[in-house]
Every structure is written in C-alpha cells, then in structure tokens.
Write a protein that holds these residues in place. Sequence first.
Motif, PDB file in Angstrom:
ATOM      1  N   ILE A   1     -14.037  13.514  84.821  1.00  0.00           N
ATOM      2  CA  ILE A   1     -15.610  12.617  84.941  1.00  0.00           C
ATOM      3  C   ILE A   1     -15.058  11.493  85.757  1.00  0.00           C
ATOM      4  O   ILE A   1     -14.435  10.474  85.149  1.00  0.00           O
ATOM      5  N   ILE A   2     -15.601  11.026  86.919  1.00  0.00           N
ATOM      6  CA  ILE A   2     -15.304   9.939  87.599  1.00  0.00           C
ATOM      7  C   ILE A   2     -16.590   9.158  87.521  1.00  0.00           C
ATOM      8  O   ILE A   2     -17.686   9.618  87.543  1.00  0.00           O
ATOM      9  N   PHE A   3     -16.566   7.793  87.231  1.00  0.00           N
ATOM     10  CA  PHE A   3     -17.449   7.000  86.840  1.00  0.00           C
ATOM     11  C   PHE A   3     -16.918   5.402  87.375  1.00  0.00           C
ATOM     12  O   PHE A   3     -15.879   4.899  87.626  1.00  0.00           O
ATOM     13  N   SER A   4     -18.161   4.578  87.524  1.00  0.00           N
ATOM     14  CA  SER A   4     -17.682   3.162  87.700  1.00  0.00           C
ATOM     15  C   SER A   4     -18.310   2.267  86.288  1.00  0.00           C
ATOM     16  O   SER A   4     -19.386   2.850  85.879  1.00  0.00           O
ATOM     17  N   TYR A   5     -17.716   1.357  86.118  1.00  0.00           N
ATOM     18  CA  TYR A   5     -18.017   0.482  85.058  1.00  0.00           C
ATOM     19  C   TYR A   5     -17.337  -0.794  85.269  1.00  0.00           C
ATOM     20  O   TYR A   5     -16.225  -0.931  85.716  1.00  0.00           O
ATOM     21  N   ILE A   6     -18.117  -1.919  84.878  1.00  0.00           N
ATOM     22  CA  ILE A   6     -17.659  -3.179  84.826  1.00  0.00           C
ATOM     23  C   ILE A   6     -17.393  -3.624  83.300  1.00  0.00           C
ATOM     24  O   ILE A   6     -18.632  -3.572  82.471  1.00  0.00           O
ATOM     25  N   GLY A   7     -16.386  -3.949  82.592  1.00  0.00           N
ATOM     26  CA  GLY A   7     -16.360  -4.239  81.304  1.00  0.00           C
ATOM     27  C   GLY A   7     -15.004  -4.174  80.731  1.00  0.00           C
ATOM     28  O   GLY A   7     -14.218  -4.806  81.217  1.00  0.00           O
ATOM     29  N   PRO A   8     -15.050  -3.419  79.491  1.00  0.00           N
ATOM     30  CA  PRO A   8     -13.858  -3.517  78.665  1.00  0.00           C
ATOM     31  C   PRO A   8     -12.533  -2.925  79.482  1.00  0.00           C
ATOM     32  O   PRO A   8     -12.693  -2.261  80.363  1.00  0.00           O
ATOM     33  N   SER A   9     -11.391  -3.130  78.445  1.00  0.00           N
ATOM     34  CA  SER A   9     -10.080  -2.384  78.975  1.00  0.00           C
ATOM     35  C   SER A   9     -10.259  -1.000  79.004  1.00  0.00           C
ATOM     36  O   SER A   9     -11.404  -0.313  78.344  1.00  0.00           O
ATOM     37  N   LYS A  10      -9.298  -0.265  79.606  1.00  0.00           N
ATOM     38  CA  LYS A  10      -9.241   1.218  79.666  1.00  0.00           C
ATOM     39  C   LYS A  10      -9.152   1.771  78.123  1.00  0.00           C
ATOM     40  O   LYS A  10      -9.669   2.786  77.951  1.00  0.00           O
TER      41      LYS A  10
ATOM     42  N   GLU B   1     -10.390   0.302  75.581  1.00  0.00           N
ATOM     43  CA  GLU B   1     -11.689   0.387  74.955  1.00  0.00           C
ATOM     44  C   GLU B   1     -12.565   1.276  75.669  1.00  0.00           C
ATOM     45  O   GLU B   1     -13.392   2.060  74.742  1.00  0.00           O
ATOM     46  N   LEU B   2     -12.517   1.343  76.796  1.00  0.00           N
ATOM     47  CA  LEU B   2     -13.464   2.572  77.654  1.00  0.00           C
ATOM     48  C   LEU B   2     -13.100   3.900  76.833  1.00  0.00           C
ATOM     49  O   LEU B   2     -13.911   4.755  76.497  1.00  0.00           O
ATOM     50  N   SER B   3     -11.636   4.495  76.610  1.00  0.00           N
ATOM     51  CA  SER B   3     -11.451   5.560  75.951  1.00  0.00           C
ATOM     52  C   SER B   3     -11.976   5.738  74.482  1.00  0.00           C
ATOM     53  O   SER B   3     -12.529   6.685  74.430  1.00  0.00           O
ATOM     54  N   ARG B   4     -11.874   4.655  73.897  1.00  0.00           N
ATOM     55  CA  ARG B   4     -12.625   4.674  72.363  1.00  0.00           C
ATOM     56  C   ARG B   4     -14.035   4.772  72.483  1.00  0.00           C
ATOM     57  O   ARG B   4     -14.432   5.647  71.805  1.00  0.00           O
ATOM     58  N   ILE B   5     -14.572   4.219  73.439  1.00  0.00           N
ATOM     59  CA  ILE B   5     -16.201   4.318  73.659  1.00  0.00           C
ATOM     60  C   ILE B   5     -16.548   5.698  73.861  1.00  0.00           C
ATOM     61  O   ILE B   5     -17.434   6.390  73.323  1.00  0.00           O
ATOM     62  N   LEU B   6     -15.718   6.426  75.152  1.00  0.00           N
ATOM     63  CA  LEU B   6     -16.052   7.621  75.392  1.00  0.00           C
ATOM     64  C   LEU B   6     -15.744   8.560  74.360  1.00  0.00           C
ATOM     65  O   LEU B   6     -16.340   9.803  74.036  1.00  0.00           O
ATOM     66  N   GLU B   7     -14.562   8.453  73.720  1.00  0.00           N
ATOM     67  CA  GLU B   7     -14.286   9.287  72.603  1.00  0.00           C
ATOM     68  C   GLU B   7     -15.227   9.336  71.341  1.00  0.00           C
ATOM     69  O   GLU B   7     -15.802  10.487  70.811  1.00  0.00           O
ATOM     70  N   GLU B   8     -15.771   8.269  70.932  1.00  0.00           N
ATOM     71  CA  GLU B   8     -16.813   8.111  69.988  1.00  0.00           C
ATOM     72  C   GLU B   8     -18.183   9.050  70.543  1.00  0.00           C
ATOM     73  O   GLU B   8     -18.807   9.460  69.681  1.00  0.00           O
TER      74      GLU B   8
END
Length: 181
Positions: free
Chosen positions: A44-53, A55-62
């Motif tokens: 999944i390719i996406f763009s985002y401005i915000g937390p670290s990779k 933190e992004l992994s954690r958000i997406l896993e949840e």
Amino acid sequence: MVYIALLRGINVGGKNKIDMKLLKQTFVQVGMNDVVTYINTGNIIFSYIGPSKTELSRILEEAIHHDFGLQIKVVVRSVDDVRGIINAIPDTWKNDKDMKSDVLFLWDEIDDESVLRDLIIKPNIDNVKYVPGAILWSVDKKNVTKSGMVKIIGSRLYKQVTVRNVNTARKIYELMQAQNS
C-alpha cells in the motif's frame, strides 16, 4: 512524504484474507492520503505528514486489527528508503524462468548487517547482500533447492521479514516515484 506499507502474510495460501479495496478504506480512515494498492499481497503506497515510520506502523497495525480482526505486521518504508534498496539491486537480477531474486524487507528491530550471520549462504550458489532495510538474495532457478537461503523458512529471522520479488519491489518503487513527483 510518500511511504509504502508492506503487510506480512496476507492473502497467501487462503489465509489472512483482506480485500484491497477495504484495506484502502482503512488507510484513508486513519488519515493516510493518496492511497494506492499494488497487487493482492499487501503493498500500500500512501502519503502522510506526521509521526515516525515506527508510529505509522503501529497506527496501521491497530487499524488492520480493528477493521479485520487480524494481527498483521506492517513494515513502513519511505520513498528514500526504497530508493536505496532498489539502487543496490544489480540490474541483472530478475525474477523470471532462469533466476529467482527477492528483497527481504527487515523489521526495524533487526535492521542491521549482523543479520547475515543468521543465514546459511552458499557462496557458489547464493548471491546475498545486506542494504539498510533489506536483505537482497538471488539464485539461479536451477540451484534453488541447493541454496542455503531456503533454510530461512521457519527460522526466527523469517518471522521478522516480509518478502517481495525484485520485479514487485521495482514496480513498487516506480509507483512511489510517480506519487512523489
């Protein structure tokens, strides 16, 4: 920033089935932009401005656990991370009738050249190298069964990687570049 989320072990062998359209909606719901999926194996390719990779992994896993009830590991890499990996793959490496070439994307916790010590590498058969974020592996198809790398399956290390063939990895990078421009 453009990222790729690489999901481990979905839609393989009838297990951990996730519809890509629904997965795309999950990403949008948690704030990811310009979401594009590539093939059915969790790219999944996406763009985002915000937390670290991390933190992004954690958000997406949840979010995946919430929406699909699955505990799926998600590796997130930026377009710059993937560029470094792709540039390290020799141009001659392919995934075709004669050659098997893979990118083993590493969990952040084990992303270090020392992981090569955990592998069985047969010098006259396996071409293996570490680059930040991945292990690159190539072997002539006629030698796959002789390769030491096939012994990675079921190992501790295997549970901390997600594998894409080099053709898929190159296409992912191409899609990331298009979104980045």
